[in-house]
Design an enzyme around this catalytic site. Structure first.
Site, mmCIF file in Angstrom:
data_model
loop_
_atom_site.group_PDB
_atom_site.id
_atom_site.type_symbol
_atom_site.label_atom_id
_atom_site.label_comp_id
_atom_site.label_asym_id
_atom_site.label_seq_id
_atom_site.Cartn_x
_atom_site.Cartn_y
_atom_site.Cartn_z
ATOM 1 N N THR A 144 0.820 -1.227 0.000
ATOM 2 C CA THR A 144 0.000 0.000 0.000
ATOM 3 C C THR A 144 0.844 1.263 0.000
ATOM 4 O OG1 THR A 144 -1.816 -1.055 1.155
ATOM 5 C CG2 THR A 144 -1.613 1.304 1.459
ATOM 6 N N ASP A 202 1.157 -6.229 -4.597
ATOM 7 C CA ASP A 202 0.318 -6.275 -3.401
ATOM 8 C C ASP A 202 0.737 -7.563 -2.708
ATOM 9 O OD1 ASP A 202 -1.954 -7.086 -1.722
ATOM 10 O OD2 ASP A 202 -3.035 -5.451 -2.684
ATOM 11 N N SER A 203 1.002 -7.517 -1.418
ATOM 12 C CA SER A 203 1.598 -8.697 -0.783
ATOM 13 C C SER A 203 0.642 -9.882 -0.720
ATOM 14 C CB SER A 203 2.158 -8.355 0.598
ATOM 15 O OG SER A 203 1.133 -8.177 1.536
ATOM 16 N N SER A 204 -0.644 -9.659 -1.021
ATOM 17 C CA SER A 204 -1.560 -10.799 -1.133
ATOM 18 C C SER A 204 -1.165 -11.685 -2.307
ATOM 19 C CB SER A 204 -2.998 -10.314 -1.332
ATOM 20 O OG SER A 204 -3.390 -9.567 -0.218
ATOM 21 N N THR A 244 1.380 -4.995 3.929
ATOM 22 C CA THR A 244 1.150 -5.487 5.292
ATOM 23 C C THR A 244 0.450 -6.845 5.330
ATOM 24 O OG1 THR A 244 -0.971 -4.321 5.470
ATOM 25 C CG2 THR A 244 0.980 -3.143 6.241
ATOM 26 N N ASP A 245 -0.307 -7.166 4.267
ATOM 27 C CA ASP A 245 -1.160 -8.367 4.364
ATOM 28 C C ASP A 245 -0.369 -9.626 4.685
ATOM 29 O OD1 ASP A 245 -3.318 -6.793 3.853
ATOM 30 O OD2 ASP A 245 -3.610 -7.446 1.782
ATOM 31 N N GLN A 291 -5.065 -21.467 18.313
ATOM 32 C CA GLN A 291 -5.840 -20.407 17.645
ATOM 33 C C GLN A 291 -5.846 -19.097 18.428
ATOM 34 O OE1 GLN A 291 -9.755 -21.692 16.415
ATOM 35 N NE2 GLN A 291 -8.939 -23.357 15.156
HETATM 36 N N1 ASP Z 1 -2.954 -5.250 0.282
HETATM 37 C C1 ASP Z 1 -1.808 -4.470 0.729
HETATM 38 C C2 ASP Z 1 -0.574 -5.346 0.674
HETATM 39 O O1 ASP Z 1 -0.437 -6.227 1.470
HETATM 40 C C3 ASP Z 1 -2.043 -3.985 2.099
HETATM 41 C C4 ASP Z 1 -0.940 -3.130 2.681
HETATM 42 O O2 ASP Z 1 0.149 -3.014 2.183
HETATM 43 O O3 ASP Z 1 -1.220 -2.531 3.737
HETATM 44 O O4 ASP Z 1 0.250 -5.159 -0.181
#
Ligand code: ASP
Length: 341
Positions: A14, A59-61, A91-92, A276
């Site tokens: 992001t 995007d880290s997803s 962040t993901d 969990q």
């Molecule tokens: N979808 C973004 C990612 O993981 C979210 C982020 O960076 O906060 O690349």
């Protein structure tokens, strides 16, 4: 203090995105241009840096083991010429990447700090600027005292393989549920030097153990699970992170489920039990519902996060072929990722 030299591996996230008609997407060139041209980054308090913008920015997803290998090999190539590395990342899946790098970067003797942001740098109100500037200051001031993979984010300085994304809305996106933070940054920098892994004087050279050749899966138990739902997943894998209830418990009265785990264990699948609850440690001997798992060969991951357990399993199974040795090493503290009881 003389300026240190820092290598920036910019993988995406992001922090350098813009909003398009498809939603937020990485904007090639934008963040690197800001780092090169915004006078803030010329400050005397910041290190000298070189930025390598990855192509494509992700995007880290969209990231996985092949991206972790790319980052690790990039670090291996450049670290000898620098005092430390800043990885800019989404962040993901940042906690997974942090854990994976902590294992892959064998004999790491310098700091690798990972950061990103919840709001892009291009937006007026953002957390990107502080995360970037503070990470760079941490590297400038303390590069010679830190020898591990860390995350700096929203005022918290965390061990990478202990971190977890706990918040999707507020700026404090990461926490370290089972290990105190390595530091807090507010008006002052308060670092816990008793926790931070310090450089060693006698070290072998940095070596990257690629991971990803192994086939590993993660599965979260849920009430009503049918053994036949899990069965196909266990086919052909070498390792499973099983996210169990409470202290690491599972439905031991479901004999089909227990038999499935026993068979998988006999077939050489390393099954690691992690709890969990976000905070806490698996204690499989506490309840009958935990002991039954020990009886079928499941090993406790104690207080490892599911993210760290997955990365560790991938790492170990890419390195070792004997499942019993992997089971032993899962319960060994390798990079400060686990608290042994
Ligand atoms: N979808 C973004 C990612 O993981 C979210 C982020 O960076 O906060 O690349």
């Amino acid at each position: 203090m003389a300026k240190r030299r820092i290598y920036i591996a910019y993988a995406g996230g992001t922090i350098g995105m813009r909003t398009t008609e498809r939603g937020r997407e990485p904007a090639p060139g934008y963040l690197a241009e800001q780092l090169r041209t915004n006078p803030i980054f010329d400050s005397e308090e910041l290190p000298e840096f070189t930025i390598n913008e990855y192509e494509p920015l992700l995007d880290s997803s969209n990231m996985g083991p092949s991206d972790w290998i790319r980052i690790a090999q990039d670090i291996e190539k450049h670290l000898p010429d620098y005092d430390g590395v800043l990885v800019i990342h989404g962040t993901d899946t940042m906690a997974y990447t942090a854990a994976a790098l902590s294992f892959m970067l064998e004999n790491l003797n310098k700091p690798v700090i990972i950061t990103g942001s919840q709001v892009p740098l291009c937006e007026l109100r953002n957390d990107a600027m502080d995360n970037l500037v503070t990470s760079l200051i941490l590297l400038q001031r303390f590069a010679d005292r830190i020898a591990e993979v860390c995350i700096y984010f929203g005022g918290r300085f965390l061990r990478g393989n202990r971190a977890k994304k706990i918040d999707g809305e507020f700026f404090g996106a990461f926490d370290s549920p089972n290990l105190p933070n390595l530091g807090r940054v507010g008006i002052d920098f308060e670092l816990s030097w008793d926790l931070i892994r310090a450089p060693k004087s006698t070290r072998k050279p940095l070596h990257v153990q690629p991971i990803g050749t192994a086939s590993v899966a993660a599965f979260r138990l849920f009430p009503g699970l049918k053994a036949k739902t899990l069965a196909p997943m266990l086919d052909g894998i070498q390792g499973l992170v099983l996210e169990c209830y409470g202290a690491g418990n599972a439905p031991h009265r479901d004999l089909e489920f227990m038999e499935l785990l026993r068979q998988a264990h006999r077939n050489g699948v390393v099954i690691v039990d992690v709890p969990q609850p976000i905070h806490g440690c698996a204690n499989l001997s506490l309840y009958a519902t935990g002991r039954a798992l020990l009886d079928v060969g499941v090993v406790s991951g104690f207080d490892m996060t599911p993210e760290a357990a997955l990365a560790k399993l991938l790492y170990l199974l890419s390195r070792e072929s004997n499942p019993d040795e992997v089971r032993r090493l899962v319960q060994t503290d390798m990079r400060g990722e686990i608290t042994l009881p």
